[in-house]
Write a protein that holds these residues in place. Structure first.
Motif, PDB file in Angstrom:
ATOM      1  N   VAL A 105       9.494 -15.262   1.103  1.00 45.07           N
ATOM      2  CA  VAL A 105       8.568 -16.323   1.522  1.00 45.07           C
ATOM      3  C   VAL A 105       9.119 -17.062   2.730  1.00 45.07           C
ATOM      4  O   VAL A 105       8.385 -17.440   3.639  1.00 45.07           O
ATOM      5  CB  VAL A 105       8.273 -17.288   0.360  1.00 45.07           C
ATOM      6  CG1 VAL A 105       7.266 -18.350   0.799  1.00 45.07           C
ATOM      7  CG2 VAL A 105       7.718 -16.536  -0.837  1.00 45.07           C
ATOM      8  N   MET A 106      10.446 -17.271   2.758  1.00 44.32           N
ATOM      9  CA  MET A 106      11.051 -17.898   3.934  1.00 44.32           C
ATOM     10  C   MET A 106      10.775 -17.074   5.181  1.00 44.32           C
ATOM     11  O   MET A 106      10.469 -17.611   6.265  1.00 44.32           O
ATOM     12  CB  MET A 106      12.554 -18.065   3.717  1.00 44.32           C
ATOM     13  CG  MET A 106      13.287 -18.762   4.858  1.00 44.32           C
ATOM     14  SD  MET A 106      13.798 -17.560   6.125  1.00 44.32           S
ATOM     15  CE  MET A 106      14.205 -18.653   7.461  1.00 44.32           C
ATOM     16  N   LEU A 107      10.856 -15.738   5.069  1.00 43.58           N
ATOM     17  CA  LEU A 107      10.625 -14.854   6.213  1.00 43.58           C
ATOM     18  C   LEU A 107       9.203 -14.984   6.750  1.00 43.58           C
ATOM     19  O   LEU A 107       8.949 -14.696   7.930  1.00 43.58           O
ATOM     20  CB  LEU A 107      10.899 -13.410   5.798  1.00 43.58           C
ATOM     21  CG  LEU A 107      10.788 -12.335   6.892  1.00 43.58           C
ATOM     22  CD1 LEU A 107      11.856 -12.551   7.963  1.00 43.58           C
ATOM     23  CD2 LEU A 107      10.913 -10.947   6.282  1.00 43.58           C
ATOM     24  N   LEU A 134      -0.132  -8.616  22.087  1.00 44.62           N
ATOM     25  CA  LEU A 134      -0.631  -8.070  20.824  1.00 44.62           C
ATOM     26  C   LEU A 134       0.457  -7.383  19.999  1.00 44.62           C
ATOM     27  O   LEU A 134       0.397  -7.409  18.766  1.00 44.62           O
ATOM     28  CB  LEU A 134      -1.801  -7.135  21.091  1.00 44.62           C
ATOM     29  CG  LEU A 134      -3.081  -7.864  21.539  1.00 44.62           C
ATOM     30  CD1 LEU A 134      -4.112  -6.880  22.045  1.00 44.62           C
ATOM     31  CD2 LEU A 134      -3.656  -8.709  20.413  1.00 44.62           C
ATOM     32  N   PRO A 135       1.477  -6.760  20.611  1.00 46.10           N
ATOM     33  CA  PRO A 135       2.582  -6.256  19.781  1.00 46.10           C
ATOM     34  C   PRO A 135       3.256  -7.351  18.967  1.00 46.10           C
ATOM     35  O   PRO A 135       3.619  -7.126  17.802  1.00 46.10           O
ATOM     36  CB  PRO A 135       3.543  -5.652  20.814  1.00 46.10           C
ATOM     37  CG  PRO A 135       2.651  -5.197  21.922  1.00 46.10           C
ATOM     38  CD  PRO A 135       1.581  -6.258  21.999  1.00 46.10           C
ATOM     39  N   LEU A 136       3.431  -8.547  19.540  1.00 50.62           N
ATOM     40  CA  LEU A 136       3.993  -9.654  18.769  1.00 50.62           C
ATOM     41  C   LEU A 136       3.071 -10.043  17.623  1.00 50.62           C
ATOM     42  O   LEU A 136       3.529 -10.370  16.522  1.00 50.62           O
ATOM     43  CB  LEU A 136       4.222 -10.875  19.666  1.00 50.62           C
ATOM     44  CG  LEU A 136       5.561 -11.004  20.391  1.00 50.62           C
ATOM     45  CD1 LEU A 136       5.623 -12.349  21.100  1.00 50.62           C
ATOM     46  CD2 LEU A 136       6.731 -10.852  19.429  1.00 50.62           C
ATOM     47  N   VAL A 137       1.778 -10.028  17.882  1.00 53.91           N
ATOM     48  CA  VAL A 137       0.811 -10.350  16.829  1.00 53.91           C
ATOM     49  C   VAL A 137       0.940  -9.362  15.674  1.00 53.91           C
ATOM     50  O   VAL A 137       0.978  -9.748  14.502  1.00 53.91           O
ATOM     51  CB  VAL A 137      -0.629 -10.341  17.387  1.00 53.91           C
ATOM     52  CG1 VAL A 137      -1.646 -10.527  16.257  1.00 53.91           C
ATOM     53  CG2 VAL A 137      -0.808 -11.435  18.429  1.00 53.91           C
ATOM     54  N   MET A 138       1.028  -8.086  15.992  1.00 60.46           N
ATOM     55  CA  MET A 138       1.142  -7.065  14.957  1.00 60.46           C
ATOM     56  C   MET A 138       2.467  -7.174  14.213  1.00 60.46           C
ATOM     57  O   MET A 138       2.522  -6.985  12.987  1.00 60.46           O
ATOM     58  CB  MET A 138       0.989  -5.678  15.574  1.00 60.46           C
ATOM     59  CG  MET A 138      -0.377  -5.412  16.180  1.00 60.46           C
ATOM     60  SD  MET A 138      -1.726  -5.446  14.965  1.00 60.46           S
ATOM     61  CE  MET A 138      -1.551  -3.825  14.221  1.00 60.46           C
ATOM     62  N   GLY A 191       2.758  -7.932  10.264  1.00 65.76           N
ATOM     63  CA  GLY A 191       3.532  -7.075   9.378  1.00 65.76           C
ATOM     64  C   GLY A 191       4.555  -7.852   8.567  1.00 65.76           C
ATOM     65  O   GLY A 191       4.738  -7.602   7.367  1.00 65.76           O
ATOM     66  N   LEU A 192       5.224  -8.806   9.207  1.00 68.56           N
ATOM     67  CA  LEU A 192       6.191  -9.636   8.486  1.00 68.56           C
ATOM     68  C   LEU A 192       5.496 -10.503   7.439  1.00 68.56           C
ATOM     69  O   LEU A 192       6.025 -10.717   6.339  1.00 68.56           O
ATOM     70  CB  LEU A 192       6.967 -10.508   9.469  1.00 68.56           C
ATOM     71  CG  LEU A 192       7.980  -9.779  10.362  1.00 68.56           C
ATOM     72  CD1 LEU A 192       8.534 -10.723  11.424  1.00 68.56           C
ATOM     73  CD2 LEU A 192       9.107  -9.197   9.520  1.00 68.56           C
ATOM     74  N   LEU A 193       4.321 -11.013   7.787  1.00 74.10           N
ATOM     75  CA  LEU A 193       3.565 -11.803   6.813  1.00 74.10           C
ATOM     76  C   LEU A 193       3.165 -10.948   5.613  1.00 74.10           C
ATOM     77  O   LEU A 193       3.320 -11.365   4.456  1.00 74.10           O
ATOM     78  CB  LEU A 193       2.315 -12.395   7.473  1.00 74.10           C
ATOM     79  CG  LEU A 193       2.538 -13.591   8.395  1.00 74.10           C
ATOM     80  CD1 LEU A 193       1.269 -13.906   9.175  1.00 74.10           C
ATOM     81  CD2 LEU A 193       2.987 -14.816   7.601  1.00 74.10           C
ATOM     82  N   TRP A 194       2.661  -9.761   5.874  1.00 71.12           N
ATOM     83  CA  TRP A 194       2.252  -8.847   4.794  1.00 71.12           C
ATOM     84  C   TRP A 194       3.451  -8.539   3.897  1.00 71.12           C
ATOM     85  O   TRP A 194       3.361  -8.587   2.672  1.00 71.12           O
ATOM     86  CB  TRP A 194       1.681  -7.573   5.403  1.00 71.12           C
ATOM     87  CG  TRP A 194       0.916  -6.680   4.481  1.00 71.12           C
ATOM     88  CD1 TRP A 194       1.058  -6.566   3.121  1.00 71.12           C
ATOM     89  CD2 TRP A 194      -0.138  -5.765   4.845  1.00 71.12           C
ATOM     90  NE1 TRP A 194       0.177  -5.633   2.614  1.00 71.12           N
ATOM     91  CE2 TRP A 194      -0.565  -5.139   3.650  1.00 71.12           C
ATOM     92  CE3 TRP A 194      -0.727  -5.417   6.047  1.00 71.12           C
ATOM     93  CZ2 TRP A 194      -1.580  -4.165   3.652  1.00 71.12           C
ATOM     94  CZ3 TRP A 194      -1.741  -4.454   6.043  1.00 71.12           C
ATOM     95  CH2 TRP A 194      -2.160  -3.844   4.859  1.00 71.12           C
ATOM     96  N   PHE A 195       4.587  -8.241   4.499  1.00 68.51           N
ATOM     97  CA  PHE A 195       5.802  -7.942   3.744  1.00 68.51           C
ATOM     98  C   PHE A 195       6.249  -9.144   2.911  1.00 68.51           C
ATOM     99  O   PHE A 195       6.505  -9.043   1.702  1.00 68.51           O
ATOM    100  CB  PHE A 195       6.905  -7.529   4.726  1.00 68.51           C
ATOM    101  CG  PHE A 195       8.235  -7.275   4.084  1.00 68.51           C
ATOM    102  CD1 PHE A 195       8.430  -6.189   3.248  1.00 68.51           C
ATOM    103  CD2 PHE A 195       9.306  -8.116   4.327  1.00 68.51           C
ATOM    104  CE1 PHE A 195       9.659  -5.945   2.662  1.00 68.51           C
ATOM    105  CE2 PHE A 195      10.544  -7.891   3.755  1.00 68.51           C
ATOM    106  CZ  PHE A 195      10.722  -6.791   2.916  1.00 68.51           C
ATOM    107  N   GLY A 196       6.328 -10.302   3.536  1.00 71.80           N
ATOM    108  CA  GLY A 196       6.785 -11.493   2.819  1.00 71.80           C
ATOM    109  C   GLY A 196       5.821 -11.960   1.752  1.00 71.80           C
ATOM    110  O   GLY A 196       6.224 -12.590   0.766  1.00 71.80           O
ATOM    111  N   TRP A 197       4.544 -11.631   1.929  1.00 69.15           N
ATOM    112  CA  TRP A 197       3.515 -12.104   1.000  1.00 69.15           C
ATOM    113  C   TRP A 197       3.686 -11.514  -0.406  1.00 69.15           C
ATOM    114  O   TRP A 197       3.216 -12.083  -1.373  1.00 69.15           O
ATOM    115  CB  TRP A 197       2.127 -11.774   1.534  1.00 69.15           C
ATOM    116  CG  TRP A 197       1.127 -12.885   1.366  1.00 69.15           C
ATOM    117  CD1 TRP A 197       0.633 -13.382   0.192  1.00 69.15           C
ATOM    118  CD2 TRP A 197       0.500 -13.645   2.411  1.00 69.15           C
ATOM    119  NE1 TRP A 197      -0.276 -14.383   0.428  1.00 69.15           N
ATOM    120  CE2 TRP A 197      -0.376 -14.568   1.785  1.00 69.15           C
ATOM    121  CE3 TRP A 197       0.568 -13.618   3.792  1.00 69.15           C
ATOM    122  CZ2 TRP A 197      -1.170 -15.453   2.524  1.00 69.15           C
ATOM    123  CZ3 TRP A 197      -0.219 -14.504   4.516  1.00 69.15           C
ATOM    124  CH2 TRP A 197      -1.069 -15.408   3.886  1.00 69.15           C
TER     125      TRP A 197
END
Length: 446
Positions: A29-31, A211-215, A219-225
């Protein structure tokens, strides 16, 4: 029927497995907050990149200290009037035993409080996306401190604290549809109605610069979620955490696909920004609902959220409010959708035996969800607007127009995200009024 007698042997004991699992979930969650920073940072123009990153990162500092001093006590302390909590022994976290267990669970209090801290950190950071390009960093930092104290800590108590009115009413919010996403989305709307639009809104192109930063951020949000959602059951002895893990993946995938299909039909292309936004919309919507619905229900939640959020992001142009990075369209709308759909799709086979309308449960749960959704929405919207108004009239919320046009990164941080003039960093951290700052300014002009 005689009350059940709990024997000492039946009392919960410390579980190393659950403790380790929850510490990992807390780190995940911190990530999410740095992930959010990248997600937002890629969506703004070059001249606002660092400011967008810092608006998320500063929450890691401010909210952490407030949580230690009094935030945990306000959110999860002994209930007072179903509105707020308090436990003087938790002030400063100095009177909590290292092996003292969280109420009824097999993890230490310290593990529970650090997990909840990460929720408290990311919630105000979510608001920042609506305010891109135009807010003083000092005013934003003060807003975060005030908002966390007056809005987030009480709302967290309503929803998750023992004795909180929404908790006692039976409002289902597995991991933060109301307390996190509706709360942040409504706050974003309240603030932008006060501070107004960016210079050039509806006139100048304000496309994402990376857009690469957005992706990467998505991805980090999906992983941390997965930690955000599956960890909210505080263990997985009965499989509910695993159900939530599966539903998180399923709903996110469904929402991403639904957003892309809608986008192709409506605008003629499958965009990377649409894929990232659709995934986040699905994550938002399944957050309150994932422990109550089946995987098929999760698909339905994801599809509905993906389409409705895709439609909602365009409302800012119709109604004239400048939600820079679609916090209202994704987090507010997604949180409302996910929370209300519990009243339709709750299967009675997950976190509780509550059944929604489509499973024969009638409207009972739906009206409870409505009560929670609109109470949090109204409270956060009004109080956030008042806070923004008071700050704007005292210290000022917005940067000067010239600074906004030239670039808020240079004005507020004396740095630039990219150095196009040669080797080296974008600007110096010190001597910001001296020769080094002049050099940095020339780099920006170049």
């Amino acid at each position: 029927m005689a009350p059940a007698i709990t024997l000492a042997a039946d009392a919960p004991t410390l579980s190393s497995a659950n403790t380790g699992f929850m510490l990992i979930c807390s780190a995940l969650v911190m990530l999410m907050t740095p992930g959010l920073a990248f997600f937002y940072g890629g969506m703004v123009r070059v001249k606002s990149t660092l400011n967008m990153l810092m608006m998320s990162f500063i929450s890691l500092g401010i909210v952490t200290i407030l949580w230690v001093l009094y935030g945990f006590s306000l959110a999860f302390g002994t209930d007072s009037g179903s509105i707020i909590g308090w436990n003087s022994d938790w002030v400063g976290l100095s009177n909590i035993g290292l092996t003292e267990l969280w109420d009824g669970y097999t993890i230490p209090v310290f593990v529970f409080l650090v997990f909840q801290l990460m929720f408290a950190i990311i919630t105000p950071a979510l608001i920042s996306g609506a305010l891109a390009d135009r807010v003083k960093f000092s005013a934003w930092a003060l807003f975060v401190a005030l908002w966390a104290t007056i809005v987030y800590f009480p709302v967290a108590h309503w929803v998750w604290g023992a004795g909180g009115w929404a908790f006692e009413l039976g409002v289902i919010d597995f991991a933060g549809g109301t307390a996190v996403h509706i709360n942040a989305g409504a706050a974003a709307l309240g603030v932008i109605l006060v501070i107004g639009k960016r210079v050039g809104f509806k006139k100048d192109p304000m496309r994402p610069h990376s857009l690469p930063l957005v992706m990467l951020g998505a991805g980090l949000l999906w992983f941390g979620w997965f930690g955000f959602n599956a960890g909210s059951w505080l263990g997985n002895d009965d499989g509910v955490g695993a159900l939530m893990f599966v539903n998180t993946q399923v709903a996110t995938a469904a929402a991403m696909l639904a957003w892309l299909i809608y986008e192709k039909i409506r605008h003629g292309a499958f965009t990377t920004l649409g894929a990232a936004s659709g995934a986040v919309a699905g994550l938002v919507a399944i957050t309150p609902a994932g422990g109550a619905v089946s995987p098929l229900g999760a698909i339905a939640v994801g599809v509905i959220a993906g389409v409705l959020c895709a439609m909602a992001v365009g409302l800012k142009y119709k109604f004239g409010y400048d939600d820079s990075l679609d916090v209202v369209g994704v987090h507010l709308v997604g949180g409302v959708v996910g929370s209300l759909l519990i009243g339709f799709f709750a299967s009675g086979k997950g976190q509780s035996d509550v059944q929604g309308l489509f499973y024969g449960g009638g409207l009972d749960q739906l009206w409870k969800q409505c009560a929670g959704v609109f109470a949090v929405l109204g409270y956060s919207l009004v109080v956030s607007a008042i806070l923004a108004f008071l700050l704007d009239r005292t210290i000022g919320m917005r940067v000067p127009e010239d600074d906004e046009v030239a670039g808020i990164d240079q004005a507020e941080h004396a740095e630039t995200a990219y150095d196009f003039s040669g080797a080296g960093g974008g600007a110096a951290r010190t001597n910001v009024t001296g020769p080094v700052a002049d050099t940095a300014s020339k780099k920006v002009d170049a």
